[in-house]
Design a protein around this motif. Structure first.
Motif: not given
Length: 382
Positions: A134-137, A145-148, A154-159, A164-167
Motif C-alpha cells: 500500500k505504501i509503495a503506491k 517501502a521497496k527496501e522494507k 530476506e527475513k522470511s527466506y523468500q529468495w 525481484e525487489i532487489g532488481k
C-alpha cells in the motif's frame, strides 16, 4: 437617493466584515504564538537521543496526558514499545492513530511506516508486506517501502521475491552482486529438496550477476555429482579453478577424486599450474601440487612447492610440518631440525576467514546470511 443609500450600506457592511476578519486573524495568530511546546515532550525527545528509553517513555506518556493531540509523541511511544519487544502494544497505538480525523497525508504515511516496522519486528511478514504494498503506491515513499519489502523477504527466506525487489533497487555492480546471493539461496533450497535440474538453472542465473561467485560453481558441480554425472561436475570444478582460483581450494579434494575416477587425474596438475599463473605463491595451490609431486615420487618437486609456501607464509604450520617430514625422508636432517624448531605443538593451523560486509563479524566458512546481524550479502575472504 435609494441607490445611493443601498451603495452606502453595502460599503459599511464590507468594511465591517473586513475588520471582523482582521480581528479573527489577529486573535488566531495570537493564540498560536501563545501555545508552547510541552517541556515533557522536549525532555522525552532528549532522552531518546541520549538512549534513555525508560526516561523517554515516562516523559512522552506525560506529554500525551497533557496534550492528546500530540501525534508525534504517540508515534514515538509506539516505537519504544516495539524496541522493548511489546509488538502488540506498538501495533495497537499506531492503529488507533489511524482512526483520527483530519490527519495530514504525510503523518498518515508515517504511521503506516511505523505499523509496517511493528509487523516486521513481530515477524508477521505477511501483514507487513500487505502494508508495504500500500505504501509503495505513494511515489514519495516507494523507495523506503521497496527496501522494507526486501527486508521482509530476506527475513522470511523468500529468495525469489527478494531477487525481484532487489532488481528494482540495486543499480551499481557491487550491489548487484547481492542478486547473485539471492539466486544462490533459491537454488540451494531447490538442491536440498532434490530438484537438481531446477537448482542448476537457478544457480546458473546467479552467475549472470556475479561470474566470480564461487558457491554457485560448487553447488552446480555438487548437483551433477548427486545425479552421478561426473563429467559435468568435473567441468564446473575446472571452471571454478580458472574463474575464481582463490576460492577453488574448497573443491580440490573432490575435483581430484572425480577426475581420478574419470581417468583424467593427470590433467589436475595442469589446472593447478594455470591457477598458479593467476595466483603466484597461493598456499593452497602449492600444497596441492606438493601432494601430486609426492604421489608421482617427485620428492624434490614436493619440497620446492612447500618451500615456496613456507617462504611466503611462515605461519603455515601444516606446510612447514610436511616440509620437515620430506627433508627427513630426503636425508636433509639439518634442514628438518631447523624447520622443526619453528613449529610448536600448540600452534594453530592456518585458516581462511570470511567477513560479513555489514557487521564485520568473521567466520571460517562462507555464510550467505550472517549469523550475527542476520543480513544477506556476498561474503569476502579476509
Amino acid at each position: 437617493m435609494d441607490v445611493f443609500l443601498n451603495t452606502y450600506w453595502w460599503v459599511i457592511f464590507l468594511i465591517f466584515m473586513a475588520l471582523l476578519g482582521l480581528i479573527f486573524s489577529f486573535e488566531k495568530k495570537k493564540d498560536q504564538q501563545g501555545k508552547h511546546v510541552s517541556q515533557n515532550y522536549i525532555d522525552g525527545l532528549k532522552a531518546m537521543i541520549e538512549g534513555d528509553e525508560h526516561g523517554a517513555f515516562v516523559k512522552l506518556k506525560q506529554t500525551v496526558n497533557e496534550d492528546s493531540e500530540n501525534i508525534d509523541a504517540y508515534i514515538r511511544i509506539g516505537e519504544l514499545m516495539r524496541k522493548k519487544g511489546q509488538h502488540q502494544k506498538a501495533v495497537q497505538i499506531h492503529r488507533q492513530l489511524l482512526l483520527r480525523k483530519n490527519l495530514d497525508s504525510n503523518v498518515i504515511a508515517l504511521i503506516w511506516k511505523c505499523l509496517a516496522s511493528d509487523f516486521i519486528s513481530a515477524k508477521k511478514f505477511n501483514m507487513a508486506d500487505e502494508i508495504l504494498q500500500k505504501i509503495a503506491k505513494e511515489p514519495a515513499f516507494k523507495k523506503w517501502a521497496k527496501e522494507k519489502m526486501l527486508e521482509v523477504f530476506e527475513k522470511s527466506y523468500q529468495w525469489e521475491k527478494a531477487f525481484e525487489i532487489g532488481k528494482e533497487i540495486y543499480g551499481d555492480k557491487e550491489q548487484q552482486e547481492r542478486l547473485a546471493v539471492y539466486k544462490y539461496l533459491a537454488g540451494a533450497e531447490l538442491f536440498k529438496s532434490g530438484e537438481f535440474h531446477k537448482a542448476r538453472l537457478t544457480l546458473k542465473e546467479s552467475l549472470h550477476y556475479d561470474d566470480k561467485f564461487a558457491p554457485s560453481y560448487i553447488l552446480i558441480a555438487e548437483s551433477y555429482l548427486a545425479e552421478n554425472r561426473k563429467e559435468e561436475a568435473a567441468e564446473y570444478f575446472k571452471k571454478l579453478c580458472l574463474e575464481v582460483p582463490k576460492e577453488a581450494y574448497q573443491v580440490f579434494y573432490k575435483m581430484e577424486q572425480t577426475m581420478f575416477e574419470l581417468g583424467q587425474f593427470p590433467e589436475v596438475e595442469s589446472i593447478y599450474r594455470k591457477m598458479l599463473q593467476q595466483c603466484p605463491n597461493d598456499p593452497d595451490i602449492l600444497r596441492s601440487l606438493a601432494v601430486i609431486a609426492e604421489k608421482k615420487g617427485d620428492i624434490n618437486g614436493a619440497i620446492d612447492a612447500l618451500q615456496q609456501v613456507v617462504n611466503a607464509f611462515p605461519d603455515d604450520m601444516a606446510a612447514a610440518g610436511r616440509l620437515a617430514g620430506l627433508y627427513l625422508e630426503n636425508g636433509q636432517k639439518q634442514k628438518a631440525t631447523r624447520l622443526l624448531q619453528n613449529i610448536y605443538e600448540q600452534s594453530p593451523l592456518k585458516k581462511h576467514y570470511y567477513a560479513c560486509p555489514y557487521c564485520r563479524s568473521e567466520t571460517t566458512k562462507i555464510e550467505m546470511v550472517c549469523p550475527s546481524c542476520g543480513k544477506v550479502g556476498p561474503y569476502k575472504r579476509v
